[in-house]
Motif scaffolding. Structure first.
Motif, mmCIF file in Angstrom:
data_model
loop_
_atom_site.group_PDB
_atom_site.id
_atom_site.type_symbol
_atom_site.label_atom_id
_atom_site.label_comp_id
_atom_site.label_asym_id
_atom_site.label_seq_id
_atom_site.Cartn_x
_atom_site.Cartn_y
_atom_site.Cartn_z
ATOM 1 N N GLN A 206 0.829 -1.210 0.000
ATOM 2 C CA GLN A 206 0.000 0.000 0.000
ATOM 3 C C GLN A 206 0.862 1.259 0.000
ATOM 4 O OE1 GLN A 206 -2.239 0.764 3.614
ATOM 5 N NE2 GLN A 206 -3.689 2.113 2.550
ATOM 6 N N GLN A 207 1.855 1.290 0.891
ATOM 7 C CA GLN A 207 2.701 2.473 0.977
ATOM 8 C C GLN A 207 3.435 2.735 -0.338
ATOM 9 O OE1 GLN A 207 3.231 4.845 3.776
ATOM 10 N NE2 GLN A 207 3.881 5.808 1.883
ATOM 11 N N HIS A 208 3.904 1.658 -0.976
ATOM 12 C CA HIS A 208 4.609 1.858 -2.248
ATOM 13 C C HIS A 208 3.667 2.350 -3.346
ATOM 14 C CE1 HIS A 208 8.861 0.603 -1.718
ATOM 15 N NE2 HIS A 208 8.368 0.102 -0.588
ATOM 16 N N VAL A 209 2.438 1.873 -3.357
ATOM 17 C CA VAL A 209 1.478 2.402 -4.332
ATOM 18 C C VAL A 209 1.244 3.896 -4.064
ATOM 19 C CG1 VAL A 209 -0.931 2.337 -5.115
ATOM 20 C CG2 VAL A 209 0.354 0.203 -4.819
ATOM 21 N N LEU A 210 1.013 4.253 -2.809
ATOM 22 C CA LEU A 210 0.790 5.676 -2.495
ATOM 23 C C LEU A 210 2.002 6.514 -2.896
ATOM 24 C CD1 LEU A 210 -1.006 5.477 0.992
ATOM 25 C CD2 LEU A 210 -2.022 5.525 -1.288
ATOM 26 N N LEU B 292 -10.275 -10.191 -4.654
ATOM 27 C CA LEU B 292 -10.431 -10.399 -3.214
ATOM 28 C C LEU B 292 -9.101 -10.357 -2.467
ATOM 29 C CD1 LEU B 292 -13.170 -13.206 -2.933
ATOM 30 C CD2 LEU B 292 -13.429 -10.754 -2.530
ATOM 31 N N SER B 293 -8.024 -10.001 -3.162
ATOM 32 C CA SER B 293 -6.717 -9.965 -2.495
ATOM 33 C C SER B 293 -6.678 -8.835 -1.481
ATOM 34 C CB SER B 293 -5.606 -9.777 -3.529
ATOM 35 O OG SER B 293 -5.714 -8.500 -4.131
ATOM 36 N N LYS B 294 -5.826 -8.997 -0.490
ATOM 37 C CA LYS B 294 -5.720 -7.968 0.548
ATOM 38 C C LYS B 294 -5.236 -6.614 0.023
ATOM 39 C CE LYS B 294 -5.027 -10.759 4.745
ATOM 40 N NZ LYS B 294 -4.029 -11.037 5.811
ATOM 41 N N PRO B 295 -4.201 -6.580 -0.825
ATOM 42 C CA PRO B 295 -3.767 -5.242 -1.269
ATOM 43 C C PRO B 295 -4.866 -4.499 -2.038
ATOM 44 C CG PRO B 295 -2.094 -6.886 -1.772
ATOM 45 C CD PRO B 295 -3.311 -7.649 -1.315
ATOM 46 N N PHE B 296 -5.633 -5.226 -2.847
ATOM 47 C CA PHE B 296 -6.684 -4.561 -3.621
ATOM 48 C C PHE B 296 -7.786 -4.032 -2.706
ATOM 49 C CE2 PHE B 296 -10.473 -4.893 -6.582
ATOM 50 C CZ PHE B 296 -10.135 -3.792 -7.346
ATOM 51 N N ARG B 297 -8.245 -4.864 -1.779
ATOM 52 C CA ARG B 297 -9.305 -4.401 -0.876
ATOM 53 C C ARG B 297 -8.819 -3.275 0.013
ATOM 54 N NH1 ARG B 297 -11.737 -10.039 1.049
ATOM 55 N NH2 ARG B 297 -9.960 -9.649 2.399
ATOM 56 N N ARG B 298 -7.551 -3.328 0.398
ATOM 57 C CA ARG B 298 -6.991 -2.254 1.211
ATOM 58 C C ARG B 298 -7.034 -0.923 0.463
ATOM 59 N NH1 ARG B 298 -2.677 -1.777 4.918
ATOM 60 N NH2 ARG B 298 -3.363 -3.779 5.764
ATOM 61 N N LEU B 299 -6.689 -0.967 -0.808
ATOM 62 C CA LEU B 299 -6.607 0.270 -1.583
ATOM 63 C C LEU B 299 -7.972 0.774 -2.038
ATOM 64 C CD1 LEU B 299 -3.392 -0.697 -3.498
ATOM 65 C CD2 LEU B 299 -3.636 1.418 -2.199
ATOM 66 N N CYS C 125 -10.568 -1.613 -15.190
ATOM 67 C CA CYS C 125 -10.880 -0.434 -14.368
ATOM 68 C C CYS C 125 -9.604 0.219 -13.856
ATOM 69 C CB CYS C 125 -11.689 -0.851 -13.134
ATOM 70 S SG CYS C 125 -13.271 -1.622 -13.484
ATOM 71 N N CYS C 126 -9.533 1.540 -13.947
ATOM 72 C CA CYS C 126 -8.379 2.316 -13.468
ATOM 73 C C CYS C 126 -8.755 3.162 -12.255
ATOM 74 C CB CYS C 126 -7.918 3.297 -14.549
ATOM 75 S SG CYS C 126 -7.455 2.559 -16.114
ATOM 76 N N TRP C 127 -7.845 3.219 -11.304
ATOM 77 C CA TRP C 127 -7.973 4.139 -10.174
ATOM 78 C C TRP C 127 -6.595 4.741 -9.877
ATOM 79 C CZ3 TRP C 127 -9.887 -0.859 -10.052
ATOM 80 C CH2 TRP C 127 -11.270 -1.026 -9.876
ATOM 81 N N THR C 128 -6.577 5.911 -9.258
ATOM 82 C CA THR C 128 -5.349 6.477 -8.697
ATOM 83 C C THR C 128 -5.479 6.449 -7.181
ATOM 84 O OG1 THR C 128 -4.912 7.877 -10.611
ATOM 85 C CG2 THR C 128 -3.928 8.560 -8.525
ATOM 86 N N ARG C 129 -4.438 6.009 -6.507
ATOM 87 C CA ARG C 129 -4.403 6.038 -5.040
ATOM 88 C C ARG C 129 -3.061 6.635 -4.629
ATOM 89 N NH1 ARG C 129 -8.884 5.578 -5.698
ATOM 90 N NH2 ARG C 129 -10.444 4.154 -4.873
ATOM 91 N N MET D 1 -11.162 4.826 2.305
ATOM 92 C CA MET D 1 -10.474 5.530 1.224
ATOM 93 C C MET D 1 -9.328 4.715 0.636
ATOM 94 S SD MET D 1 -11.991 8.488 0.777
ATOM 95 C CE MET D 1 -13.547 7.648 1.147
ATOM 96 N N GLY D 2 -8.630 3.962 1.476
ATOM 97 C CA GLY D 2 -7.463 3.220 0.990
ATOM 98 C C GLY D 2 -6.212 4.066 0.875
#
Lengths: 248, 248, 248, 248
Positions: free
Chosen positions: A85-89, A102-109, A180-184, B110-111
Motif C-alpha cells: 500500500q505504501q509503495h502504491v501511495l 479479493l486480495s488484501k492489497p486490492f481491498r486495502r486500496l 478499471c483504473c484508479w489512482t491512489r 479511502m485506501g
C-alpha cells in the motif's frame, strides 16, 4: 527502464495437473514472459518465499507490481500489505489480476469488499472497449473474445473507476466492468478481469497486449514524494502545537 | 424518519478548559443539537463507551453516522472499524469531520493515508462553493467564512472525490478540498473540513447548515442489499466448483 | 410539487400503425401517465407545436424535462436548444431517452457525438444494476429484462458518466452503458437507453419505475443561481478594465 | 515525433504596446518556443489567416493543439469549431489556455458556459499541486507562484474534471481549479489557467514546464478510430431498417 515485479500465489500450479499443464512454471512465469517480450525488465515473487518475495528492497526497485492470487489471500501477511500500500501511495503501479479482486492489497486500496458474482462454465467472454482512446486499449479494437472464461458478473463492489476501459459480455447473460483504473496516492491501479488458472488466458495475444499496455500506463506516474502512512496508528500528539507550516 | 448517530472521541472537552468552554457537553452534543433543529432523530456515542457506543444494534438503527476524532484514533477498536465499514457498504451514510481525516474508518474506506498539511494560527478560512447545484451546497451561496480556523492544506491524500462541493482558501496561502463526496458500496461518504476543538466552528450557522444538508444527502441512498465482507479473510475454497449462478 | 415536462418528437405515432397501436396518444402520453402515477405534475410538449412547446415560460415552470426524439433531430430549432441548455445549466433536470442520444440538446450538453452501434432484431436486453445504492436504481434489484429490444452497443461516444447506474447485456453479444448520470452547470442529466417506438417498453413496470426515480433524482439539485451563457457570442470588450470583483 | 500546433488570436500583441513588449512576435511564438525547447515539432496558426490557419490538412498533421484567445472568440468560424471538435473526438489533444475558457472549441466540448469570476489587479497567484503523481505535475513540486496574475475565481462553470491537477490560491481571497483534465471521444483536453497578455506568464519556467507536460500527456491517447459526427444534423432515416450489426 521500467521494472515489473510479477507476483503469484503459485499454489494451484503445484497442486493441480490441469493448471500445471497450462502454466508449467507458474502463472507468474507466463506473465513475466509476456512482459519481457514487451521490453520490460521483470522479476517474479511468490507467496511461499520469505516476506512473499516482496521485501522493501524489491519494492524499491519495482515500478509496477502485478498480483495474481486466489485460494490463499488470507495467508498474505498484513505487514507486506502495508508495504505494498505504501509503495502504491508513493507512486508504484499495481495491476490486479482476475481472482485478486479479493486480495488484501486490492481491498486495502479500494476500501470496499471487492465482491462479485461468478460461475465456472467455460463460456464465451467478449471484452468490449469502452474508452478506445485510453492507452490501455491501444491496439485492441472494438472487442476481443476469451473462448473459455470463468464468468464474473456485476455487482462488482468497487469504488467507481476513474476510467472504465473495458466491459465484458458473457454468454450466460452477465456484464462486468473488466478493465478499471484508479489512482491512489501517487500510484496507478488497474484491475483486469480475464485470466483463470484452468484456462490458457495468459497465453492469449490480446490479453498479453493489455498486460503490457497496463504496465506502461501504470509506470507513467510523475516522480513525486508520496504521503506518509507509516505513523498512521500513532497518537497525533503534537497536533495541538503552534508549529507553523513554512509556506512563505 | 432519518436517524443520525453523532460519534465523538470526547477527550479534549474533558481535559482542556478552552475546549470545555466552547463545547461544555462535548462536540457531539453541539452537533446533535444542530441536527435535531434540522429535523433528524439523533443519538450520540463516544469512544469510552463499551464498543465505543457503536454496537451492531446501534448501527442497524443508524441512517447516517457522523465522526469526530483527533487525538485517539488508534484507540478505536478494529472490530468496530470493520463494523462501520460493513454498514457503510450496506448503505449507511458517513460524515467525516475535520481531524477525522486520519480516523480509522475514513482511511479504511479511502485506501489512502488521509494525510495533509496543517498549521494552527487562528487564520481566516473562506469556503468556496464549487458545485452550487449540489444538495450539500443548498443555501450556502458563493462562499462563507470561518473567522478563526486551523489551516489544512493540499496535498490531501484521498482518492479523487466523486463530487467536489467546497474548496477552502486560507489567509496564509493554502487551498484545500474541504467538502468531498465518495460512494463506497451502497453508502455515501462526505468529508467536511471546518471544525476544530478550540474554535466555535460548530456553533456557526453555515457549518450547521452544511452538516444538515450532508446528512440529508448521505441518507438518500437506495435501500439495497450490500456486499458481504464478513468472510473476507477466508480461503475461497469452493471457487473451483462447478456451481452455476442461477441467472435464468 | 415537482413539475415534469415530457417532450416528444411525436411523428412515428402519427405515421406508422405499429407505433400508433402501442402508443395511441403518443409516447409522451404514456410517459406522462407513468410520471403522474408517481406523483409528479406533468405537462407535454411536441416538435410541431410553436417553439416546439418549449417557450421560456414553460421551461421556467419545469423542474425536469424528458426528451424523446428519433427521426427529426435536425428539425429542432437551435434557439430552443440554447434555451434548454441554459435551463439545464440553471438547474433544470434533463432525462434523455433512447434514440435521443443523437438529439441536439444531449449533444450540446455532452460535447461529443453521442454515436453508438445498433441493430434492430427484437432481442433480449438484460439491464444490470451497477450502483445498487443510487437513487435511480431504487427498487430495481440485480437486473431486469426487456424482452424485445433494439440493441445499442458500445462504443457509446459520451464523456465518462459521473455515475454509471445501469449496463445492458444483449442477446446478440453487445454491452451498453444504459443508465448514465452527468452534472452540467447546476443541472442533472440522465441518459436511459431502453425505449423504442415499435416495442411496448414504456408500458413496462421496471422502465416506468426508473423514469420516476430519475425524475426525482434530477429534481434534487440545490436552488442556486446559474451561469450566464446568453452573451457567449459577444466580444469580451471590457475584460481589460480594472474593475474589481467585490469579494469583501 | 509529436507535432503541436500553437493557435493564437494574435490581436492584442498588434494593438497594445504593453502586450507587444512582452510578446513581440505574439504569444504563440513564445509558447511555440517553449515547446520546441521541450522537443516538440511546432506549427503556429492565428485567427486572421484563412480558415484561421486550421485547415483539415493542418489538423491531420497535429497531435496536440493549444488555444489562446480572448477578445475575438465570436470571430472564430463555426465550421472551424466543428473541425476542431471532430479532431479532438478522433484523438487530437487540446490545451486550452487562460481566457480561452470562453472560446468556442472549449465550450463546444464542455457543454457548459465556461463562465467564472475575475479581477485584474496584478495580485499573487499560488498554484497548488493537487495530484502530485499526475504526469502534468511532473517536476512542479508542492506549488509555484505567479507574481502578477489576473485573478480567476470559482464558480468555474465546467463539467467536473476527470482529473484535477492544480488549484490556485489568490491574494485577494479566491480559489480556482486551474489545471483540469477531461477526455472527449478519443481526445484529451487540458485547461490551464495561468497566462495573461499583460503579464510575462508564458516566459515563466514553471508555466513552460506545465505546457510541455500537458502536451506530452495529451499526445498519449491510443490511436483508434474516432466517432463520426459529420452526419449529426441528418435525419436518421434508416434506423428502422433491419440491418444487423455484424458482430460475429
Amino acid at each position: 527502464m521500467t521494472t515489473v515485479t510479477v507476483w503469484n500465489e503459485y499454489r494451484h500450479e503445484r497442486e493441480h495437473d490441469v493448471v500445471a499443464d497450462l502454466y508449467p512454471d507458474g502463472i507468474h512465469a507466463t506473465i513475466a514472459d509476456a512482459l519481457e517480450d514487451r521490453g520490460f525488465e521483470t522479476n517474479t515473487a511468490t507467496l511461499d518465499e520469505p516476506e512473499h518475495g516482496l521485501t522493501e528492497e524489491v519494492l524499491d526497485d519495482t515500478d509496477v507490481l502485478t498480483w495474481w492470487g486466489h485460494a490463499a489471500h488470507d495467508e498474505v501477511d498484513d505487514e507486506v500489505v502495508d508495504r505494498v500500500q505504501q509503495h502504491v501511495l508513493d507512486g508504484m503501479g499495481l495491476i490486479v489480476l482476475h481472482s485478486a479482486h479479493l486480495s488484501k492489497p486490492f481491498r486495502r486500496l479500494m476500501g470496499t469488499s471487492g465482491s462479485l458474482n461468478w460461475r465456472e462454465a467455460a463460456e464465451t467472454e467478449r471484452v468490449w472497449t469502452i474508452e478506445p482512446g485510453h492507452p490501455i486499449a491501444d491496439g485492441i479494437g472494438d472487442y476481443f473474445e476469451v473462448p473459455d472464461a470463468e464468468m464474473y458478473g456485476e455487482r462488482f463492489d468497487v469504488p467507481q473507476p476513474d476510467d472504465l476501459v473495458f466491459t465484458s459480455w458473457f454468454e450466460g447473460g452477465e456484464v462486468f466492468r473488466s478493465g478499471c483504473c484508479w489512482t491512489r496516492g501517487n500510484g496507478r491501479v488497474f484491475y483486469f478481469r480475464p485470466g483463470h488458472e484452468t484456462y490458457p488466458v495468459y497465453h492469449q495475444e490480446e490479453v498479453r497486449r493489455v498486460l503490457g499496455n497496463a504496465c506502461e500506463w501504470a509506470a507513467d506516474a510523475a516522480d513525486a514524494p508520496g504521503p506518509s502512512v507509516s505513523n498512521r496508528s500513532e497518537p497525533i500528539e503534537d497536533i495541538d502545537s503552534d508549529d507553523e507550516r513554512s509556506v512563505h
